[in-house]
Each structure stands twice: as structure tokens, then as C-alpha cells.
Design an enzyme around this catalytic site. Structure first.
Site: not given
Length: 396
Positions: A212, A249-252
């Protein structure tokens, strides 16, 4: 003649990314079925007056996978609108697909941790200068996934912990690509503890297992999603590690919010810096394609400075349309870190709160909250050396 692609995925299509991308490169390897959504209007919108924009992307469905089929929404650069001329929300093909898929998911038993009905949610606008939006959403306190305990803004991705490669197949609503490129491809998945109407998560290339940390490609795609939407109510936001991110965990986040926000008309006082808000921050406006690269470059400059020089700083981003010219507004706040376990019944200052949107998890909290409480909460994460970041932008 098409050949079936063998995918053995028990959890989610994101584990099959490599085979899917190979299939996209050689379309003979997979059967694609087009979907026509023309005229499909959703009746769950809180406000009336929305209609479909002609064109604006194409949708295809992977239909021969052994795991659940999913739609891919492809948009071209011509589908992007950085400034909307209309004075009201007008749903694009992207908006209609998101609404349709999200409402279908709501009808599946036990997919969401609680049912969200925007028309039944208690909402109030607090008296005062800022007009903070407050909702009562008890499910966010009692029914949500346990947040990961974070102790560093650069914590590496950990496959053993929850991540978006472990979701149920039906949690994936659809995927999005730009100009038919095979990378990046973003997954739009449900937020199973929704904060607003169509509350979802944008996860960029899930199988690549990015932690993230804001990436250039995810920021560009977030701006693109706002640009292909015709709905003035679409919001997007990002919480870094140490800024209330719950999953590494990379998220928008993306959702629709019908209430107007003070930030949508706030003005800057020194370049991109704004101070007429409890927590000073940076605002970048995008009104044409030429300004996107410079905005992305400036924001990544700030983010990289945080990760390189300050392990006690973190950041939140928020994207929305302006109220007057309907341009895209990208906000970023550099703030104090918040590590350790979250108290799910408290209001923790993250992207929603910094935008002026406060989610109460109990009736008592909802009845007692006032503007001064909100101001104090936001001010509590202010850093002492914001001038360092102001000077950084001025020097570049």
C-alpha cells in the site's frame, strides 16, 4: 476457432493474470462476448436526473474461464472528460456498469458483511463553517474485516496476510483497461463493509502484489476513472500505511456521495497549498489532458519525499469534481503517522474524514458529534514542518 484457456483458480481471477494477459495478446485463445448496456438505467441512485452518455468505453466478457467470468471495461483517451460542461450528474457507461454490478452483488447472500441501503442511512450536515457530512453506519463498527496492524509506512507486501488475491470470486465486479493495453489492468471489487453507495476498491494489477504505497500508475488510473465518469458525485481516495490503510495491498476507495463538500470549492493561497481547512494540504486541479502529467509528477514528488525522509509522516489523497467548473481536483495531505491496532468504534482520521465525511458507528456518537469535534480530530494529525513540502514543490 477459439481454444479454451485452462485456469485453475479457486479464489479469484486475479491469480490467473498471466494467462489472461497472454490471451489478450493473442485473441484467438479466448472467446470474447460483447455486452450492450445501452439504455440500462439503475433505479437505486439517491438523486434523479441521470442519463446515459453515448459511447464512453466498451465492455467485453471473458466467458470460458473455469473461474467466474468477469467484464473488462476498456476506455480510450477520447472518453476522458477533465471538465464537465453540464450542471448535473450524467451517468456514463462506466457509471452504469459500476452501479449495475454493485447492486447485483448486493443481492448475493453473505457477500457483503452488511447490507447498505443509502435511502435508509441517517445523514446530517453539521451546522458550522465547513458543513461536515455525518452518517450513521453501525456496520462499519460491528461487521468489517479485521484491519492489519501496521508499524511502518513501507511495510512489504505479505502473501500470508489478507490481500485482494484472496477475495471470493463474486467480490470482483469487473476490470478496467485503457486503450486495450494489457497492463495496467485494475480490478474493481466490492468494499464488503461499504461506506457509501457503490463503495468499491480499485486494485491495480493485483497479482503483482504491490504494497500500500502510492504508485504513479495507480494515481493515473484513479484520475482516469474520475475522468471517464459523468457523475459529479464520484469520489476516490487513498490511505497510505500509517494513514489508516487497513490492507497492505495497493488499493483506492471509490464511491458516490450526493452531498456537496466544502473542499469542492476551496481555494489555494500559495501555489498549490490551501489553508482554509482544519488540516492544510495541497490541491491540484486538472482541466485538460496536458495538466495530468505535471499533477502526477508533483504528487509523486511529495510522496517519494515522505518515503525517503520521514518515517513519522504518512499521507491521504482524495479526488472529486469541483463545484463550479467541474474540473478534477486532487488533494493530498501529509500528516502524522498512526500505527498499531485500530479501534473500529472510534472515528479514525483517514481519506473520508479529511474530505469532510464522518462515519459514526453508534447512535450515541451520531447524536453527540459536532463541528468542533471534527475540527479537533483532523487537527490532531497535523505535522510541524509542512513548509518543507511547500518549498519542495516550489523548487521543482
Amino acid at each position: 476457432m477459439s481454444t479454451k484457456v485452462e485456469l485453475n483458480c479457486e479464489m479469484t481471477c486475479s491469480k490467473c493474470e498471466d494467462k489472461i494477459r497472454k490471451s489478450l495478446d493473442s485473441m484467438d485463445d479466448v472467446t470474447i462476448k460483447s455486452i450492450d448496456i445501452a439504455g440500462q438505467q439503475n433505479n437505486h441512485r439517491p438523486k434523479n436526473g441521470n442519463q446515459r452518455i453515448d459511447g464512453g468505453g466498451s465492455i467485453s466478457t471473458f466467458s470460458e474461464f473455469s473461474c467466474s467470468p468477469y467484464d473488462i471495461f476498456n476506455f480510450s483517451d477520447d472518453d476522458r472528460n477533465y471538465r464537465l460542461d453540464c450542471g448535473k450528474s450524467v451517468a456514463s457507461s462506466f457509471d452504469l456498469l459500476l452501479e449495475r454490478k454493485w447492486n447485483q452483488a448486493q443481492s448475493i447472500d453473505n457477500l457483503f458483511l452488511f447490507q447498505f441501503d443509502r435511502l435508509k442511512i441517517r445523514t446530517t450536515i453539521l451546522p458550522g463553517k465547513y458543513g461536515f457530512v455525518v452518517t450513521l453506519n453501525t456496520g462499519r463498527g460491528t461487521n468489517r474485516r479485521s484491519p492489519e496492524t501496521i508499524n511502518s509506512i513501507s511495510t512489504p507486501f505479505d502473501e500470508s496476510k489478507f490481500n485482494f488475491n484472496k477475495i471470493k470470486p463474486n467480490e470482483l465486479l469487473f476490470k478496467v483497461s485503457r486503450n486495450n493495453l494489457t497492463k495496467p489492468i485494475v480490478s474493481i471489487i466490492i468494499n464488503n463493509s461499504p461506506i457509501e453507495y457503490c463503495s468499491s476498491l480499485m486494485v491495480i494489477d493485483p497479482a503483482d502484489c504491490h504494497n500500500q504505497l502510492l504508485t504513479k500508475s495507480s494515481l493515473e488510473m484513479a484520475i482516469n476513472l474520475i475522468a471517464i465518469s459523468g457523475d459529479l458525485n464520484l469520489r476516490m481516495g487513498f490511505n497510505s500505511l500509517g494513514a489508516e490503510a487497513s490492507v497492505n495491498h495497493c488499493h483506492w476507495h471509490l464511491y458516490y456521495q450526493q452531498e456537496r463538500l466544502y473542499l469542492q470549492s476551496i481555494k489555494t493561497v500559495d501555489g498549490h497549498f490551501f489553508t482554509d481547512w482544519p488540516l492544510p494540504g495541497f490541491l491540484f486541479e486538472i482541466s485538460d489532458n496536458q495538466s495530468v502529467d505535471s499533477v502526477v509528477e508533483s504528487i509523486m514528488l511529495l510522496v517519494n519525499h515522505v518515503h525517503t525522509n520521514h518515517d513519522n509522516h504518512s499521507y491521504n489523497l482524495f479526488i472529486a469534481r469541483g463545484l463550479i467548473d467541474h474540473e478534477i481536483r486532487v488533494f493530498i495531505w501529509i500528516r502524522k503517522v498512526s500505527f498499531g491496532s485500530k479501534n473500529l468504534f472510534h472515528i479514525n482520521p483517514a481519506l473520508a474524514e479529511l474530505s469532510g465525511f464522518f462515519i459514526c458507528k453508534s447512535n450515541e456518537m451520531f447524536n453527540q458529534i459536532d463541528e468542533q469535534f471534527c475540527v479537533n480530530l483532523i487537527k490532531s494529525i497535523e505535522i510541524d514542518n509542512i513548509n518543507e513540502y511547500i518549498d519542495l514543490l516550489k523548487s521543482n
